[in-house]
Design an enzyme around this catalytic site. Structure first.
Site, PDB file in Angstrom:
ATOM      1  N   CYS A  29      -0.609   2.685 -10.048  1.00  0.00           N
ATOM      2  CA  CYS A  29      -1.381   2.780  -8.814  1.00  0.00           C
ATOM      3  C   CYS A  29      -2.733   3.432  -9.098  1.00  0.00           C
ATOM      4  O   CYS A  29      -2.911   4.092 -10.122  1.00  0.00           O
ATOM      5  CB  CYS A  29      -0.615   3.603  -7.789  1.00  0.00           C
ATOM      6  SG  CYS A  29      -0.504   5.285  -8.309  1.00  0.00           S
ATOM      7  N   GLY A  54       0.794  -1.234   0.000  1.00  0.00           N
ATOM      8  CA  GLY A  54       0.000   0.000   0.000  1.00  0.00           C
ATOM      9  C   GLY A  54       0.821   1.276   0.000  1.00  0.00           C
ATOM     10  O   GLY A  54       0.309   2.339   0.326  1.00  0.00           O
ATOM     11  N   ILE A  55       2.088   1.184  -0.375  1.00  0.00           N
ATOM     12  CA  ILE A  55       2.989   2.344  -0.447  1.00  0.00           C
ATOM     13  C   ILE A  55       2.950   3.208   0.816  1.00  0.00           C
ATOM     14  O   ILE A  55       2.567   4.377   0.794  1.00  0.00           O
ATOM     15  CB  ILE A  55       2.743   3.200  -1.708  1.00  0.00           C
ATOM     16  CG1 ILE A  55       2.572   2.313  -2.937  1.00  0.00           C
ATOM     17  CG2 ILE A  55       3.903   4.175  -1.925  1.00  0.00           C
ATOM     18  CD1 ILE A  55       2.567   3.052  -4.269  1.00  0.00           C
ATOM     19  N   GLY A 112      13.308  -7.983  -8.350  1.00  0.00           N
ATOM     20  CA  GLY A 112      12.531  -7.668  -7.154  1.00  0.00           C
ATOM     21  C   GLY A 112      12.462  -8.821  -6.174  1.00  0.00           C
ATOM     22  O   GLY A 112      13.353  -9.009  -5.334  1.00  0.00           O
TER      23      GLY A 112
HETATM   24  C1  LIG Z   1       6.990  -6.248  -1.434  1.00  0.00           C
HETATM   25  C2  LIG Z   1       6.911  -5.513  -2.751  1.00  0.00           C
HETATM   26  C3  LIG Z   1       6.806  -4.130  -2.754  1.00  0.00           C
HETATM   27  C4  LIG Z   1       6.735  -3.428  -3.963  1.00  0.00           C
HETATM   28  N1  LIG Z   1       6.656  -2.071  -3.949  1.00  0.00           N
HETATM   29  C5  LIG Z   1       6.653  -1.385  -5.129  1.00  0.00           C
HETATM   30  C6  LIG Z   1       6.666   0.033  -5.151  1.00  0.00           C
HETATM   31  O1  LIG Z   1       6.724   0.715  -4.123  1.00  0.00           O
HETATM   32  N2  LIG Z   1       6.627   0.645  -6.370  1.00  0.00           N
HETATM   33  C7  LIG Z   1       6.616  -0.041  -7.551  1.00  0.00           C
HETATM   34  O2  LIG Z   1       6.603   0.577  -8.626  1.00  0.00           O
HETATM   35  N3  LIG Z   1       6.633  -1.397  -7.561  1.00  0.00           N
HETATM   36  C8  LIG Z   1       6.649  -2.069  -6.383  1.00  0.00           C
HETATM   37  N4  LIG Z   1       6.688  -3.436  -6.395  1.00  0.00           N
HETATM   38  C9  LIG Z   1       6.711  -4.153  -7.690  1.00  0.00           C
HETATM   39  C10 LIG Z   1       8.135  -4.494  -8.097  1.00  0.00           C
HETATM   40  O3  LIG Z   1       8.910  -3.324  -8.271  1.00  0.00           O
HETATM   41  C11 LIG Z   1       8.139  -5.304  -9.427  1.00  0.00           C
HETATM   42  O4  LIG Z   1       7.580  -4.508 -10.448  1.00  0.00           O
HETATM   43  C12 LIG Z   1       7.338  -6.594  -9.323  1.00  0.00           C
HETATM   44  O5  LIG Z   1       7.469  -7.177  -8.038  1.00  0.00           O
HETATM   45  C13 LIG Z   1       7.754  -7.619 -10.382  1.00  0.00           C
HETATM   46  O6  LIG Z   1       9.116  -7.959 -10.248  1.00  0.00           O
HETATM   47  P1  LIG Z   1       9.624  -9.262  -9.422  1.00  0.00           P
HETATM   48  O7  LIG Z   1       8.812 -10.435  -9.890  1.00  0.00           O
HETATM   49  O8  LIG Z   1      11.078  -9.362  -9.751  1.00  0.00           O
HETATM   50  O9  LIG Z   1       9.373  -8.969  -7.980  1.00  0.00           O
HETATM   51  C14 LIG Z   1       6.759  -4.149  -5.190  1.00  0.00           C
HETATM   52  C15 LIG Z   1       6.871  -5.546  -5.175  1.00  0.00           C
HETATM   53  C16 LIG Z   1       6.951  -6.238  -3.978  1.00  0.00           C
HETATM   54  C17 LIG Z   1       7.080  -7.739  -4.014  1.00  0.00           C
END
Ligand SMILES: Cc1cc2nc3c(=O)[nH]c(=O)nc-3n(C[C@H](O)[C@H](O)[C@H](O)COP(=O)(O)O)c2cc1C
Length: 308
Positions: free
Chosen positions: A129, A72-73, A264
């Site tokens: 978002c 939820g940022i 991520g």
């Molecule tokens: C715990 C968590 C927090 C995240 N917070 C953000 C965020 O603040 N802003 C954003 O653009 N993406 C956020 N993401 C998305 C990641 O940046 C990424 O786009 C997404 O997880 C896919 O990549 P991955 O499979 O390597 O995790 C978040 C992902 C996770 C798992």
């Protein structure tokens, strides 16, 4: 043996290598386990303008092939960014990418202006978002709302501006082209995919927010497909993101057309994974006689021609 050049260009920026963290999965604590300056860039957790609490708990749950999150940022706001985070991250050599978001166009635009500070190399617009001016749908769900928000952001900053797309849209190419037309310098494919999980014993959703964003290996084919589609449609570079955990994953995204990649969820399983991927990529290039990543990026071979 000549050394391989891992550097990549993303628009006007040059990164020492194509590996960078995905927003929200990277923090100062990782400096305890590896030298953060080995990374191509540093991408920070999305900040919003004011102080915000996050979503109700539980905010994460495990899934086969990945995880769900509905964080939820939570944000300490622009003042904390300017006074504490920016000085901390400015001590590193790796370029700093600041992720921003907002629930309205006005607030988004104001934040873009306020984070355009010395020490910031690029702004990543998290347009995945909810937008309260569009019935709670994410800006990046539609080309028209993407165009409008990117136009507003572009007017407020001269920094390189990246648009981070959502896999929940049915028209990612139209959304990417809308962002490009309004001045995006790169497209990031992509954020999490909306999902849900239920505990069958309690019959309750396993996230306090009921639904959340799915990430990890299970979303990789979706992110790879979007990367391929957008890299073929857009003139600006595309940065791949979704389920990247191994060297082969990195190579798949580069071959599909990504100029760089973000990692991520894999960092939660193995905090040093990004450093390992950079070393493995360098070794692989040496072994294969690849001197520059330009030989790899976009080199996908589609039998019989390009896929639609
Ligand atoms: C715990 C968590 C927090 C995240 N917070 C953000 C965020 O603040 N802003 C954003 O653009 N993406 C956020 N993401 C998305 C990641 O940046 C990424 O786009 C997404 O997880 C896919 O990549 P991955 O499979 O390597 O995790 C978040 C992902 C996770 C798992």
């Amino acid at each position: 043996m000549s050394t391989s050049d891992l550097s990549v260009k993303v628009g006007e920026l040059t990164f020492a290598n194509p590996i960078m963290p995905a927003s929200g999965t990277f923090s100062e604590d990782l400096s305890d386990v590896f030298d953060l300056d080995v990374l191509g860039a540093h991408v920070l957790k999305t900040i919003m303008h004011g102080k915000r609490a996050g979503n109700p708990t539980p905010r994460v749950c495990d899934l086969q092939g990945g995880m769900l999150n509905a964080i939820g940022i939570p944000s300490k706001g622009i003042d904390d960014f300017r006074d504490r985070m920016l000085p901390y991250w400015s001590d590193y050599k790796a370029p700093l990418v600041v992720s921003i978001s907002a629930h309205s166009m006005d607030e988004f635009a104001r934040l873009a202006a306020e984070v355009s500070l010395p020490g910031v190399a690029a702004i990543e617009a998290n347009i995945s978002c909810p937008n309260i001016e569009a019935d709670g749908n994410a800006f990046a769900m539609r080309p028209d709302t993407t165009a409008e928000v990117m136009r507003r952001l572009r007017a407020e900053t001269d920094l390189p501006l990246w648009a981070k797309l959502t896999p929940n849209t049915g028209e990612p190419v139209a959304v990417a082209l809308a962002a490009e037309a309004e001045g995006a310098d790169a497209i990031v494919t992509a954020n999490t995919a909306l999902g849900m999980s239920i505990d069958v014993r309690t019959r309750q959703p396993r996230l306090g927010n009921v639904m959340g964003g799915m990430s990890g290996p299970a979303v990789k084919p979706i992110a790879l497909r979007m990367t391929y589609q957008c890299a073929h449609a857009c003139r600006v570079p595309v940065i791949g993101c979704g389920g990247i955990a191994t060297l082969d994953d990195v190579l798949e995204f580069l071959i599909a057309g990504a100029a760089a990649v973000q990692v991520g969820t894999a960092t939660f399983q193995s905090p040093t994974v990004m450093a390992r991927l950079i070393a493995e990529l360098s070794d692989w290039m040496q072994a294969q006689g690849v001197t520059s990543l330009g030989e790899i990026i976009g080199s996908v071979q589609i039998p019989g021609g390009e896929a639609a």
